[in-house]
Design a protein around this motif. Structure first.
Motif, PDB file in Angstrom:
ATOM      1  N   LEU A 186       0.836  -1.205   0.000  1.00 10.77           N
ATOM      2  CA  LEU A 186       0.000   0.000   0.000  1.00 10.77           C
ATOM      3  C   LEU A 186       0.869   1.254   0.000  1.00 10.77           C
ATOM      4  N   ASN A 187       1.909   1.253   0.848  1.00 12.93           N
ATOM      5  CA  ASN A 187       2.820   2.394   0.893  1.00 12.93           C
ATOM      6  C   ASN A 187       3.531   2.578  -0.440  1.00 12.93           C
ATOM      7  N   ALA A 188       4.012   1.463  -1.002  1.00 12.62           N
ATOM      8  CA  ALA A 188       4.722   1.536  -2.284  1.00 12.62           C
ATOM      9  C   ALA A 188       3.796   2.020  -3.386  1.00 12.62           C
ATOM     10  N   GLY A 189       2.554   1.508  -3.393  1.00 13.58           N
ATOM     11  CA  GLY A 189       1.594   1.932  -4.419  1.00 13.58           C
ATOM     12  C   GLY A 189       1.248   3.406  -4.300  1.00 13.58           C
ATOM     13  N   THR A 209      -3.794  17.675  -9.180  1.00 11.65           N
ATOM     14  CA  THR A 209      -2.782  16.635  -9.001  1.00 11.65           C
ATOM     15  C   THR A 209      -1.996  16.861  -7.709  1.00 11.65           C
ATOM     16  N   LEU A 210      -1.751  18.133  -7.376  1.00  9.36           N
ATOM     17  CA  LEU A 210      -1.026  18.460  -6.152  1.00  9.36           C
ATOM     18  C   LEU A 210      -1.873  18.130  -4.922  1.00  9.36           C
ATOM     19  N   VAL A 211      -3.189  18.362  -5.036  1.00  5.18           N
ATOM     20  CA  VAL A 211      -4.096  18.049  -3.924  1.00  5.18           C
ATOM     21  C   VAL A 211      -4.117  16.546  -3.665  1.00  5.18           C
ATOM     22  N   LEU A 212      -4.254  15.741  -4.728  1.00  8.13           N
ATOM     23  CA  LEU A 212      -4.263  14.284  -4.570  1.00  8.13           C
ATOM     24  C   LEU A 212      -2.925  13.782  -4.046  1.00  8.13           C
ATOM     25  N   LEU A 213      -1.843  14.392  -4.525  1.00  5.58           N
ATOM     26  CA  LEU A 213      -0.512  14.014  -4.047  1.00  5.58           C
ATOM     27  C   LEU A 213      -0.413  14.246  -2.536  1.00  5.58           C
ATOM     28  N   ALA A 214      -0.928  15.379  -2.070  1.00  5.85           N
ATOM     29  CA  ALA A 214      -0.885  15.687  -0.633  1.00  5.85           C
ATOM     30  C   ALA A 214      -1.707  14.675   0.159  1.00  5.85           C
ATOM     31  N   LEU A 215      -2.884  14.317  -0.353  1.00  6.22           N
ATOM     32  CA  LEU A 215      -3.729  13.353   0.347  1.00  6.22           C
ATOM     33  C   LEU A 215      -3.053  11.988   0.449  1.00  6.22           C
ATOM     34  N   LEU A 216      -2.412  11.556  -0.636  1.00  5.97           N
ATOM     35  CA  LEU A 216      -1.699  10.287  -0.615  1.00  5.97           C
ATOM     36  C   LEU A 216      -0.515  10.340   0.350  1.00  5.97           C
ATOM     37  N   ALA A 217       0.180  11.478   0.382  1.00  7.06           N
ATOM     38  CA  ALA A 217       1.307  11.627   1.310  1.00  7.06           C
ATOM     39  C   ALA A 217       0.819  11.621   2.752  1.00  7.06           C
ATOM     40  N   PHE A 218      -0.346  12.222   3.008  1.00  6.13           N
ATOM     41  CA  PHE A 218      -0.934  12.147   4.358  1.00  6.13           C
ATOM     42  C   PHE A 218      -1.151  10.690   4.746  1.00  6.13           C
ATOM     43  N   PHE A 219      -1.666   9.901   3.806  1.00  7.77           N
ATOM     44  CA  PHE A 219      -1.903   8.474   4.069  1.00  7.77           C
ATOM     45  C   PHE A 219      -0.599   7.742   4.338  1.00  7.77           C
ATOM     46  N   ILE A 220       0.435   8.017   3.525  1.00 10.56           N
ATOM     47  CA  ILE A 220       1.723   7.338   3.697  1.00 10.56           C
ATOM     48  C   ILE A 220       2.292   7.621   5.083  1.00 10.56           C
ATOM     49  N   GLY A 221       2.264   8.891   5.501  1.00 12.33           N
ATOM     50  CA  GLY A 221       2.775   9.238   6.826  1.00 12.33           C
ATOM     51  C   GLY A 221       2.036   8.526   7.934  1.00 12.33           C
ATOM     52  N   TRP A 222       0.708   8.472   7.826  1.00 10.22           N
ATOM     53  CA  TRP A 222      -0.110   7.795   8.836  1.00 10.22           C
ATOM     54  C   TRP A 222       0.192   6.306   8.870  1.00 10.22           C
ATOM     55  N   HIS A 223       0.143   5.653   7.699  1.00 11.38           N
ATOM     56  CA  HIS A 223       0.305   4.201   7.629  1.00 11.38           C
ATOM     57  C   HIS A 223       1.729   3.782   7.971  1.00 11.38           C
ATOM     58  N   ILE A 290      12.554   3.070   9.099  1.00 14.20           N
ATOM     59  CA  ILE A 290      11.916   4.209   8.453  1.00 14.20           C
ATOM     60  C   ILE A 290      10.844   3.785   7.459  1.00 14.20           C
ATOM     61  N   LEU A 291      10.876   2.508   7.033  1.00 15.32           N
ATOM     62  CA  LEU A 291       9.836   2.016   6.131  1.00 15.32           C
ATOM     63  C   LEU A 291       8.765   1.227   6.881  1.00 15.32           C
ATOM     64  N   GLY A 292       8.699   1.419   8.184  1.00 12.81           N
ATOM     65  CA  GLY A 292       7.634   0.778   8.960  1.00 12.81           C
ATOM     66  C   GLY A 292       7.829  -0.699   9.164  1.00 12.81           C
ATOM     67  N   GLY A 293       9.088  -1.132   9.319  1.00 13.67           N
ATOM     68  CA  GLY A 293       9.356  -2.536   9.598  1.00 13.67           C
ATOM     69  C   GLY A 293       9.513  -3.383   8.372  1.00 13.67           C
ATOM     70  N   PHE A 294       9.728  -2.779   7.200  1.00  9.31           N
ATOM     71  CA  PHE A 294       9.874  -3.542   5.961  1.00  9.31           C
ATOM     72  C   PHE A 294      11.063  -4.489   6.060  1.00  9.31           C
ATOM     73  N   GLY A 295      10.871  -5.735   5.660  1.00  8.14           N
ATOM     74  CA  GLY A 295      11.968  -6.695   5.628  1.00  8.14           C
ATOM     75  C   GLY A 295      12.194  -7.434   6.928  1.00  8.14           C
ATOM     76  N   THR A 296      11.386  -7.167   7.957  1.00 10.76           N
ATOM     77  CA  THR A 296      11.557  -7.861   9.228  1.00 10.76           C
ATOM     78  C   THR A 296      10.573  -9.013   9.330  1.00 10.76           C
ATOM     79  N   THR A 297      10.891  -9.966  10.162  1.00 12.10           N
ATOM     80  CA  THR A 297      10.006 -11.104  10.387  1.00 12.10           C
ATOM     81  C   THR A 297       9.654 -11.171  11.866  1.00 12.10           C
ATOM     82  N   GLN A 298       8.468 -11.669  12.142  1.00 13.06           N
ATOM     83  CA  GLN A 298       8.029 -11.782  13.526  1.00 13.06           C
ATOM     84  C   GLN A 298       8.734 -12.961  14.198  1.00 13.06           C
ATOM     85  N   SER A 299       9.182 -12.791  15.411  1.00 11.88           N
ATOM     86  CA  SER A 299       9.825 -13.860  16.157  1.00 11.88           C
ATOM     87  C   SER A 299       9.202 -13.939  17.538  1.00 11.88           C
TER      88      SER A 299
END
Length: 480
Positions: A186-189, A209-223, A290-299
């Protein structure tokens, strides 16, 4: 209005003061003077920018500056040290939102200038910023668009990310990682869509386009920050500090403000370096965090056998009176209980009795870099007995008594003894090597990361349950 030369000189002076401020913060004894460098530098920056060429509306600007200054003074007096991490996160969010607003304002002014060129209308009566844009070439206006996109994107990510960090630090949002179905995809998309929208914006698709970009960036920061666990929050605060710096630098390019560029770059680079240092101290992968735990596995941690054995203040006092060497390891629990002054009094009495007393400070103790150092300095604990982890870790084996005050994850032996632990490999203070360990703790709960600590079950460990301040206050009169 002041001439441009005076503003440039003031910008240089303020930049030098900011650099001196950052440099001084590396040493506890120089930190107070360093803070004053920063205060004076910021005062110069604000005054000379407000009175500089091309700036109008002082009738609005001065009251707003006064309101902001009074609000800052009120917060400084009201907020306790325990609330400082969430305050920092909240202030980062304000910087991010400012970058978004300035980006949109710059786009509106740019669109007006482009429209006047097409219609052949003079820009007389426009704002000073628009008048400046009127003299720029089409290529320079394109570069402005790039600056706007970067400012809006970084600012939006910083805003929502900082809001989530504030919520987690304040306990209003759970500390465990949470991701929507699809997680990192979702973040990558969303990031890919931002790139496509930016391309459309550069090619004249319109401000939508700038408005939609801002909304998507808001989502990325939250997620993104929702996907980071509570144990990594100190790194997140530092990382968001870096983001806010880069957002400020982007604003500086947009407004052609050299001082803002320099200040933003200083904050951005220092925050990034600090985040990297803290990741090393926690054995975390910088990119993963910084990518929200990308590449880690649960142990899963190993089961712990045994039971926690409690002790009363009399027993702890007896051990302290018999000891020759004592190390105190403070953590967030000391900050919550505001026990630093009681700890300082205990140290004074122990040293007066001829005992060797020192502090062991983990790089990420508390929820903010340097949290424990600030509290101890506030309580007037001598700087020379406050030791960093690397300086004191080899001394625990020859220490008679260790007192752990409100620390958990940073003294967890599972980091070195249990490969299956979620904190496996994290450098920790090896307090369990001492002859006796006393843990001052409210109850039997787990730490901020939610991980059980085998230290509490070891044979040489005793648990002193209760409020840290009350427990230490009770100890002080018992020291001979």
């Amino acid at each position: 209005m002041l001439q441009h030369e005076f503003v440039s000189a003031a910008a240089i002076a303020a930049s030098v003061l900011f650099i001196l401020s950052l440099g001084g913060l590396s040493n506890q004894e120089k930190a107070k003077r360093a803070v004053w460098y920063g205060i004076v530098g910021m005062a110069i920056a604000v005054v000379f920018t407000a009175l500089g060429p091309g700036v109008g509306g002082l009738g609005w600007l001065i009251p707003l500056m006064l309101i902001g200054g009074l609000a800052g003074a009120w917060l400084a007096r009201k907020v306790e040290m325990t609330e400082m991490p969430q305050l920092v996160a909240a202030l980062h969010s304000v910087v991010g939102l400012a970058a978004v607003f300035i980006g949109f304002n710059a786009e509106m002014e740019r669109a007006r200038v482009v429209a006047t060129r097409v219609a052949g209308i003079d820009v007389e009566g426009f704002s000073a910023f628009a008048a400046t844009l009127a003299h720029k070439t089409p290529l320079e206006l394109t570069f402005l668009q790039i600056e706007v996109v970067l400012g809006v994107f970084i600012g939006a990510v910083t805003f929502t990310g900082s809001v989530v960090a504030f919520g987690k630090l304040a306990g209003k949002i759970g500390g465990k990682p949470h991701k929507l179905p699809g997680g990192h995809m979702l973040n990558a998309g969303a990031a890919l869509l931002c790139v496509l929208l930016a391309v459309g914006y550069f090619n004249g698709a319109g401000a939508w386009t700038l408005v939609l970009l801002a909304l998507l960036a808001f989502f990325i920061g939250w997620h993104l920050i929702m996907g980071i666990g509570g144990a990594d929050m100190p790194v997140v605060v530092s990382m968001l500090n870096s983001y806010s710096g880069w957002a400020a630098a982007a604003i500086g390019f947009t407004l052609s403000n050299d001082l803002l560029i320099v200040t933003g770059a200083l904050v951005g680079s220092s925050g990034a370096i600090l985040s990297y240092i803290m990741c090393k101290a926690m054995n975390r992968n910088f990119v993963s965090v910084i990518l929200g735990g990308f590449g880690t596995t649960q142990s899963e941690a190993a089961e712990i056998e045994g039971e926690q054995v409690s002790i009363d203040t009399g027993g702890v006092a007896s051990a302290l009176n018999d000891a020759d060497s004592v190390i105190i390891v403070p953590g967030y629990g000391m900050a919550v209980a505001q026990a630093q002054n009681a700890v300082s009094e205990l140290v004074r009495k122990l040293r007066g009795a001829g005992k060797n007393v020192r502090f062991g400070i983990h790089p990420v103790a508390g929820r903010l870099p340097g949290h424990m150092n600030v509290l101890l300095a506030e309580a007037r604990v001598p700087y020379d007995i406050v030791m960093e982890m690397d300086e004191i870790n080899d001394d625990f084996a020859s220490t008679d008594v260790v007192i752990v005050i409100g620390s958990n994850d940073i003294v967890n032996p599972a980091a070195q003894e249990d490969p299956g632990s979620p904190i496996a490999g994290m450098p920790v203070l090896k307090v369990w090597e001492a002859k006796q360990v006393f843990v001052c703790k409210r109850g039997q709960g787990t730490g901020y990361s939610g991980i059980e600590n085998p230290l509490f079950f070891k044979e040489n460990t005793r648990m002193l349950y209760g409020d840290a301040r009350g427990s230490i206050d009770a100890l002080v009169p018992m020291i001979d």
